[in-house]
Structures are given as C-alpha cells and as structure tokens.
Design a protein around this motif. Structure first.
Motif, PDB file in Angstrom:
ATOM      1  N   ILE A  51       0.822  -1.212   0.000  1.00 18.40           N
ATOM      2  CA  ILE A  51       0.000   0.000   0.000  1.00 18.40           C
ATOM      3  C   ILE A  51       0.861   1.269   0.000  1.00 18.40           C
ATOM      4  CG2 ILE A  51      -1.507   1.434   1.452  1.00 18.40           C
ATOM      5  CD1 ILE A  51      -3.111  -0.997   2.111  1.00 18.40           C
ATOM      6  N   GLY A  52       1.868   1.326   0.880  1.00 12.42           N
ATOM      7  CA  GLY A  52       2.610   2.567   1.084  1.00 12.42           C
ATOM      8  C   GLY A  52       3.778   2.759   0.148  1.00 12.42           C
ATOM      9  N   GLY A  61       0.114   2.705  -3.405  1.00  9.44           N
ATOM     10  CA  GLY A  61       0.027   1.342  -3.920  1.00  9.44           C
ATOM     11  C   GLY A  61      -1.406   0.869  -4.047  1.00  9.44           C
ATOM     12  N   LEU A  62      -2.231   1.233  -3.071  1.00  8.51           N
ATOM     13  CA  LEU A  62      -3.640   0.863  -3.115  1.00  8.51           C
ATOM     14  C   LEU A  62      -4.318   1.481  -4.332  1.00  8.51           C
ATOM     15  CD1 LEU A  62      -6.121  -0.467  -1.746  1.00  8.51           C
ATOM     16  CD2 LEU A  62      -6.474   1.711  -0.546  1.00  8.51           C
ATOM     17  N   GLN A  63      -4.024   2.745  -4.612  1.00 14.19           N
ATOM     18  CA  GLN A  63      -4.633   3.420  -5.761  1.00 14.19           C
ATOM     19  C   GLN A  63      -4.201   2.757  -7.075  1.00 14.19           C
ATOM     20  OE1 GLN A  63      -7.109   5.471  -5.271  1.00 14.19           O
ATOM     21  NE2 GLN A  63      -6.689   5.145  -3.089  1.00 14.19           N
ATOM     22  N   VAL A  64      -2.952   2.305  -7.128  1.00 13.92           N
ATOM     23  CA  VAL A  64      -2.494   1.572  -8.319  1.00 13.92           C
ATOM     24  C   VAL A  64      -3.256   0.256  -8.440  1.00 13.92           C
ATOM     25  CG1 VAL A  64      -0.561   0.315  -9.345  1.00 13.92           C
ATOM     26  CG2 VAL A  64      -0.212   2.602  -8.434  1.00 13.92           C
ATOM     27  N   ALA A  65      -3.442  -0.426  -7.314  1.00  9.30           N
ATOM     28  CA  ALA A  65      -4.173  -1.694  -7.331  1.00  9.30           C
ATOM     29  C   ALA A  65      -5.590  -1.506  -7.851  1.00  9.30           C
ATOM     30  CB  ALA A  65      -4.192  -2.295  -5.924  1.00  9.30           C
ATOM     31  N   VAL A  77      -5.277  -9.093  -8.114  1.00  8.65           N
ATOM     32  CA  VAL A  77      -4.483  -8.122  -7.360  1.00  8.65           C
ATOM     33  C   VAL A  77      -4.455  -8.537  -5.894  1.00  8.65           C
ATOM     34  CG1 VAL A  77      -4.290  -5.743  -6.588  1.00  8.65           C
ATOM     35  CG2 VAL A  77      -5.014  -6.216  -8.926  1.00  8.65           C
ATOM     36  N   VAL A  78      -3.249  -8.683  -5.364  1.00  7.49           N
ATOM     37  CA  VAL A  78      -3.076  -9.021  -3.949  1.00  7.49           C
ATOM     38  C   VAL A  78      -2.342  -7.884  -3.260  1.00  7.49           C
ATOM     39  CG1 VAL A  78      -2.022 -10.593  -2.287  1.00  7.49           C
ATOM     40  CG2 VAL A  78      -3.003 -11.502  -4.403  1.00  7.49           C
ATOM     41  N   VAL A  79      -2.991  -7.252  -2.300  1.00  5.84           N
ATOM     42  CA  VAL A  79      -2.343  -6.228  -1.496  1.00  5.84           C
ATOM     43  C   VAL A  79      -1.686  -6.921  -0.309  1.00  5.84           C
ATOM     44  CG1 VAL A  79      -2.776  -4.344   0.112  1.00  5.84           C
ATOM     45  CG2 VAL A  79      -3.754  -4.261  -2.173  1.00  5.84           C
ATOM     46  N   LEU A  80      -0.398  -6.714  -0.162  1.00  9.41           N
ATOM     47  CA  LEU A  80       0.373  -7.289   0.940  1.00  9.41           C
ATOM     48  C   LEU A  80       0.830  -6.114   1.800  1.00  9.41           C
ATOM     49  CD1 LEU A  80       1.565  -9.906   2.095  1.00  9.41           C
ATOM     50  CD2 LEU A  80       3.569  -9.550   0.647  1.00  9.41           C
ATOM     51  N   THR A  81       0.274  -5.997   3.002  1.00  5.00           N
ATOM     52  CA  THR A  81       0.433  -4.761   3.764  1.00  5.00           C
ATOM     53  C   THR A  81       0.529  -5.003   5.258  1.00  5.00           C
ATOM     54  OG1 THR A  81      -0.641  -2.622   4.211  1.00  5.00           O
ATOM     55  CG2 THR A  81      -2.076  -4.513   3.876  1.00  5.00           C
ATOM     56  N   GLN A  82       0.895  -3.973   5.989  1.00  4.86           N
ATOM     57  CA  GLN A  82       0.889  -4.031   7.447  1.00  4.86           C
ATOM     58  C   GLN A  82      -0.362  -3.359   8.018  1.00  4.86           C
ATOM     59  OE1 GLN A  82       4.367  -1.897   8.688  1.00  4.86           O
ATOM     60  NE2 GLN A  82       3.657   0.085   7.905  1.00  4.86           N
ATOM     61  N   HIS A  83      -1.203  -2.808   7.148  1.00  2.62           N
ATOM     62  CA  HIS A  83      -2.394  -2.080   7.587  1.00  2.62           C
ATOM     63  C   HIS A  83      -3.614  -3.007   7.647  1.00  2.62           C
ATOM     64  CE1 HIS A  83      -0.223   1.682   7.164  1.00  2.62           C
ATOM     65  NE2 HIS A  83       0.109   1.351   5.939  1.00  2.62           N
ATOM     66  N   PRO A  86     -10.022  -2.154   7.374  1.00  2.00           N
ATOM     67  CA  PRO A  86     -11.124  -2.617   6.522  1.00  2.00           C
ATOM     68  C   PRO A  86     -11.466  -1.661   5.382  1.00  2.00           C
ATOM     69  CG  PRO A  86     -11.665  -2.953   8.834  1.00  2.00           C
ATOM     70  CD  PRO A  86     -10.403  -2.133   8.792  1.00  2.00           C
ATOM     71  N   ALA A  87     -11.321  -0.347   5.609  1.00  2.00           N
ATOM     72  CA  ALA A  87     -11.667   0.622   4.566  1.00  2.00           C
ATOM     73  C   ALA A  87     -10.779   0.428   3.343  1.00  2.00           C
ATOM     74  CB  ALA A  87     -11.525   2.046   5.093  1.00  2.00           C
ATOM     75  N   TYR A  88      -9.511   0.110   3.562  1.00  2.00           N
ATOM     76  CA  TYR A  88      -8.611  -0.159   2.448  1.00  2.00           C
ATOM     77  C   TYR A  88      -9.074  -1.396   1.684  1.00  2.00           C
ATOM     78  CZ  TYR A  88      -5.030   3.156   4.131  1.00  2.00           C
ATOM     79  OH  TYR A  88      -4.342   4.284   4.501  1.00  2.00           O
ATOM     80  N   ALA A  89      -9.421  -2.441   2.430  1.00  2.00           N
ATOM     81  CA  ALA A  89      -9.863  -3.690   1.796  1.00  2.00           C
ATOM     82  C   ALA A  89     -11.127  -3.460   0.980  1.00  2.00           C
ATOM     83  CB  ALA A  89     -10.099  -4.773   2.847  1.00  2.00           C
ATOM     84  N   MET A  90     -12.069  -2.688   1.518  1.00  2.00           N
ATOM     85  CA  MET A  90     -13.315  -2.441   0.811  1.00  2.00           C
ATOM     86  C   MET A  90     -13.085  -1.595  -0.432  1.00  2.00           C
ATOM     87  SD  MET A  90     -15.621  -4.190   2.182  1.00  2.00           S
ATOM     88  CE  MET A  90     -16.912  -3.541   1.128  1.00  2.00           C
TER      89      MET A  90
END
Length: 215
Positions: A51-52, A61-65, A77-83, A86-90
């Motif tokens: 993400i960051g 990174g999230l916006q690119v995903a 698309v798999v986000v691999l993150t430390q965050h 839930p808002a990011y996931a949604m």
C-alpha cells in the motif's frame, strides 16, 4: 506476476518465496508509477502490491491496485500490507470480490499457503486476512441480507470470506468436507445466487457477506 514493494530486501524476499513456489515473476517495482507502468506493459496474471509505495508513501500502492483492476479486469491483485484497515480492503474490492486478495505481512508465515493464496486470486478467487474480515463485522448483529442463513451457514460463509477452502473450513469448524459442501450449496440457494458457468458463485457469496456486514 508483478511485485510492487519499495523495501528492496522485502521485495527480494517476496520474489524468492514466489519463485521457489513455482510462480513466475516478470516485473519488480519500487514505486507506484513504476508498478503501474510495468504491470500494464507485461499484463501478468497477478500483481502483488504494497500500500505505502513512493512517491507519497500514503496509499499510492492501493490506488495503483484499484486502477489495475479497472484497466485490466482479468488481472488478480493481492495487497500485501501491514495495515489491517477494513476501509482499504473495501476500496480494493469495490463492487466485485473476484480476483482480489488483502493479506497482512505479519501473518504471511506459511510459504505454501501464501503461494496458494496467490494462485487462487490469479484464478478469480479471493484471499482476505481473517483479522481484516473480523474488523469488517458489526458485533452482535445479523445483517438483514444474511438473516435467512443458519448460524452454521453464516460461520461457513465467514470462513469463505477469509479465503478458506472447503477442506480448511471443515478443519476450522470441526465438521466433514461433505457437510461443508452441503452448507455452501444451501448458502447459494438461500442467497439466490444463480448457477454460473465461470464458477464465481463463491466469490459472489463472499462479496454479499462483506457488503452486508459493512451495512
């Protein structure tokens, strides 16, 4: 696949894990613009994204995903993150949960499971970290959309939302695989999810579960 991670050592580690698991990495990127450009150029089956990413290290990174899912609908698309947010996931899931993963770095300890999650997303499935799924849930309430399901069916559907296979659900709920299959079939029927030649009924059920609990 394409891997976007600005920490060089971590990126090399992820690439090593994936290649050792028999998966092909066609591009590596250390920033959001580079990730977007390379992924659009190579069009891999899956992009693994932090993400960051630079330049802003916010949610670049999230916006690119999200943009990759818009411009390349068939890509996983798999986000691999430390965050564990839930808002990011949604935001990543949007209106379709097929071909999407949201995994926490600290919980990716089993190489076999991690590679299996990547392959499942590449094939149109979903892989959501249980910690994030749990945070999506509203405590002590049953969403109206899921009220027709039995308590056991809701438990099975929750496990499906975590990305568990039928065998994994059977182990976690201490029931047989045959029982899980019956519950899954009943879930499809009760939620009125029609037959799908592409095999995305499971994804549709998971998406309804997540959106229902977001209320």
């Amino acid at each position: 696949m394409s891997v976007g991670e600005d920490d060089v050592l971590l990126r090399r580690g992820v690439v090593r894990v994936l290649t050792d698991g028999g998966l092909d990495v066609v591009a590596e990127s250390g920033s959001a613009p580079e990730l977007l450009a390379k992924t659009l150029a190579y069009k891999p089956d899956v992009a693994v994204v932090d993400i960051g990413l630079p330049p802003h290290r916010g949610d670049d990174g999230l916006q690119v995903a999200v943009e990759l899912r818009r411009r390349l609908p068939s890509i996983g698309v798999v986000v691999l993150t430390q965050h564990d947010e839930p808002a990011y996931a949604m935001e990543l899931i949007g209106d379709r949960a097929d071909g999407v993963g949201y995994l926490l770095k600290e919980r990716v300890g089993d190489v076999t499971d991690f590679c299996a999650d990547i392959v499942r997303v590449a094939h149109g499935g979903s892989a959501l970290d249980p910690t994030v799924v749990a945070k999506m849930m509203r405590p002590n309430t049953i969403p109206e959309q899921l009220a027709l399901l039995t308590e056991r069916e809701r438990a099975v559907l929750a496990a499906m939302a975590e990305g568990q296979s039928n065998a994994g659900i059977a182990r976690s709920l201490l029931i047989s695989t045959a029982a899980v299959e019956k519950h899954v079939t009943s879930i499809f029927r009760r939620l009125q999810i029609p037959e799908d030649p592409a095999g995305h009924r499971r994804v549709q059920a998971v998406l309804r579960y997540i959106t229902a609990n977001q209320g």
